[in-house]
Design an enzyme around this catalytic site. Structure first.
Site, short mmCIF file in Angstrom:
data_model
loop_
_atom_site.label_atom_id
_atom_site.label_comp_id
_atom_site.label_asym_id
_atom_site.label_seq_id
_atom_site.Cartn_x
_atom_site.Cartn_y
_atom_site.Cartn_z
N LYS A 28 -26.29 -9.15 -24.11
CA LYS A 28 -25.21 -9.17 -25.10
C LYS A 28 -24.42 -10.45 -24.91
CE LYS A 28 -24.14 -4.38 -26.19
NZ LYS A 28 -23.05 -3.41 -26.26
N GLU A 77 -16.04 -1.59 -13.58
CA GLU A 77 -17.36 -1.45 -14.21
C GLU A 77 -18.36 -0.81 -13.25
OE1 GLU A 77 -17.89 -1.87 -17.35
OE2 GLU A 77 -16.71 -3.56 -18.13
N LYS A 97 -27.96 -0.44 -15.13
CA LYS A 97 -27.88 -1.20 -16.37
C LYS A 97 -29.28 -1.56 -16.89
CE LYS A 97 -25.50 -4.15 -19.27
NZ LYS A 97 -24.20 -4.75 -19.59
N GLU A 142 -28.86 -1.28 -28.51
CA GLU A 142 -27.82 -0.26 -28.64
C GLU A 142 -27.99 0.62 -29.88
OE1 GLU A 142 -24.05 -1.44 -27.13
OE2 GLU A 142 -22.99 0.01 -28.36
N ASN A 166 -20.14 1.85 -22.75
CA ASN A 166 -18.82 1.57 -23.32
C ASN A 166 -17.79 2.63 -22.97
OD1 ASN A 166 -19.14 -0.95 -24.65
ND2 ASN A 166 -20.51 0.07 -26.08
N HIS A 171 -14.23 1.65 -23.09
CA HIS A 171 -14.18 0.33 -23.73
C HIS A 171 -13.54 0.36 -25.12
CE1 HIS A 171 -16.66 -0.88 -20.40
NE2 HIS A 171 -16.81 -2.10 -20.86
N HIS A 207 -10.81 -2.12 -25.24
CA HIS A 207 -10.81 -3.29 -26.14
C HIS A 207 -9.51 -3.33 -26.95
CE1 HIS A 207 -15.50 -3.75 -26.20
NE2 HIS A 207 -14.94 -4.26 -25.12
N HIS A 235 -10.29 -7.65 -18.51
CA HIS A 235 -11.19 -6.68 -19.14
C HIS A 235 -11.37 -5.43 -18.27
CE1 HIS A 235 -14.50 -5.02 -21.42
NE2 HIS A 235 -15.32 -5.11 -20.38
#
Lengths: 361, 361
Positions: free
Chosen positions: B140, B182, B224, B234, B242, B245, B249, B262
């Site tokens: 990504k 994460e 991952k 996705e 996510n 997220h 975000h 983040h």
């Protein structure tokens, strides 16, 4: 209506060629994913065709964005207006973009579709001859950088291409001629019979005879679709489409984007490639005259800018930035004969210099 | 050195995890195509690691470009500096980009590689924990838009990922914690045993025990890689990454990019998702306390901004622009249990509102 297919397996898509299709909801419906549609067009095309185009998408949540017209606006900055419209209207991943306009609009809309949320669908509705026969087919998208054409972009195929030849009725003569440069290109690179057909039918095309235009568009798209199907990402064969483009891109960038139309630069660039092919001993001077004649009849420039306007060094500098360059070698598309092009980096460099020196107005 | 593989058929690539690999020419050589290399880094990382990294690419025509540091510079405008460097140095289609830095550098360099001449190769050398366990793996890439994170980008897989855990020695504590958000996420979404391991080993990770860090990175990357291999673009499963997220975000955009890191926003957003999962009747308040405890131990925020800083409406507006939104529905990643996440758009909207109302400091 005629239908051609660009055969790319799962990502195959149709090219529809006909008249009076612009407002057809039935035609577009199968190619719209989701409920949100953004039509991207420019200030020249919007007053002519936006309303009609919106009709075709009346069943969807349709918005539009109008960009400035011209190659000089094919920039990341102008592209941001499309992203602003998409995000401002909360378009999701299932939205569809529609490119309504010429090659610049098609390339920019396609790149916006490639990059928005990492990829959404789009439909090409080209309204210039150049976009109809070339840029709307094949999935090359992008924007320019001040130092080079289409340097920033993506391969992103449309869901379909809708070519309504009625839109050519409002096209300026100069734009029509620019499109003919790309039409003639197909004849030169792979299709001698088509080249001969063009020699016979050029006046009809200039007079916008619908039958002749439709035939020229269909044969051009068929040639493009065949080669794209074999070489989607330009590993080899597809580079043939760039006859005259390495010289031509240098002319566009060197003279300032928008001063020469893309098709005009391609025409002069083609003649430079033809001259060099003659120096290489492949084309005869009869071939050269024959090619110059058809381009001239199409009201296209057959000479590059003068040495005062663009020095040899400026040409070489800009050509050295071309996307076909590999390991410092400027690769060129040249002709073995009319209807038979090839790509090469293996030529005497002095012949390129000689071309840039001698072939000038 | 350990090697994991992201299994994507022809586009499979290795993740190397170890120490002292940053200057290794041998390691990188098989992954460089052509002769031209551009290292993209930022003003924080450059003085620490650029010279060492350049050594690894000393056999090539290597240039570098140094961007400004921070999420607020993850923009199309800043990205243009990479294109300027590429075109200014006449990089051709066979060049290789190298991302040396954290998640912002990785995402931007990857997108530059995706778009330059419609796609060139790149190598990820992540130097933050967050980039090592998450953003450098999976392809990504992208930049932010003022109205939404990562709204403009591409899927573009690297040739390899080189994780030199020595680079974590210079990482600020705050950045280390952001990365742990994460890491903990993987435990929460699909890997209860890993979550339990993290509960036991968190102090070691905070003390930068190389063994523990290496283990955490490896297990994160393995999770991952497994999911990316099953769902590269996705379509489903990958959305689980996510967790926290969609809320996070919104926090990042709402508070101004760069104000919350983040990972910090993901931590607070995870707790919002956890609270809502509790309202949905899936998680217990013991689960909630347990998750809050590990995030708090990792020195991460467990509460979103106050209502004064970010109103419920602002949250909803920003969440409505999320990439997971479909047909107007905000899709959320929630938990059935620790180690078991799911994606849903099918929840009582008042529970989302209740979460945004009640779960506040």
């Amino acid at each position: 209506m005629k239908t051609l297919t660009v055969d790319l397996g799962e990502r195959s898509y149709p090219i529809f060629i006909g008249q009076g299709m612009l407002g057809s909801a039935e035609l577009v419906k199968p190619y719209v994913q989701g409920t949100q549609v953004l039509i991207v067009t420019n200030e020249t095309v919007a007053p002519l065709y936006l309303q009609q185009c919106e009709k075709a998408f009346a069943d969807f949540d349709t918005h539009s964005v109008v960009l400035q017209d011209g190659e000089q606006y094919k920039t990341l900055e102008e592209l941001n207006k499309v992203f602003d419209a998409l995000i401002g209207n909360r378009f999701d991943r299932k939205c569809t973009l529609v490119a309504l306009g010429g090659g610049v609009i098609g390339d920019m809309t396609g790149f916006a579709a490639a990059a928005y949320q990492r990829g959404v669908n789009f439909i090409q509705i080209p309204t210039t001859l150049l976009a109809q026969v070339d840029s709307s087919v094949g999935g090359k998208t992008g924007v320019n950088h001040p130092l080079g054409k289409n340097m920033i972009g993506a391969f992103h195929q449309p869901e379909c291409v809708i070519i309504d030849t009625d839109t050519l009725n409002t096209l300026e003569d100069r734009q029509l001629s620019a499109g003919l440069a790309e039409v003639i290109k197909y004849g030169l690179i792979v299709d001698l019979p088509f080249f001969e057909w063009l020699e016979e039918n050029l006046e009809k095309l200039l007079a916008r005879d619908p039958q002749a235009l439709s035939e020229a568009i269909e044969r051009s798209c068929q040639n493009k679709a065949d080669i794209v199907a074999k070489d989607e990402k330009e590993a080899g064969l597809r580079a043939l489409f760039n006859l005259g483009h390495t010289f031509g891109h240098a002319i566009e960038a060197g003279m300032g984007y928008g001063v020469w139309l893309h098709g005009e630069a391609v025409s002069a660039g083609t003649m430079q490639a033809v001259y060099m092919s003659m120096l290489m001993g492949d084309l005869t001077s009869e071939d050269e005259k024959r090619i110059a004649k058809i381009l001239d009849r199409a009201n296209l420039p057959i000479m590059p800018p003068s040495v005062e306007e663009m020095s040899k060094q400026k040409f070489l500098d800009l050509m050295a930035g071309d996307k076909k360059v590999q390991a410092g070698t400027i690769r060129l598309v040249l002709l073995k004969a009319i209807g038979q092009a090839y790509v090469t980096g293996d030529y005497p460099y002095e012949l390129l210099e000689q071309t840039l020196d001698e072939f000038r107005s």
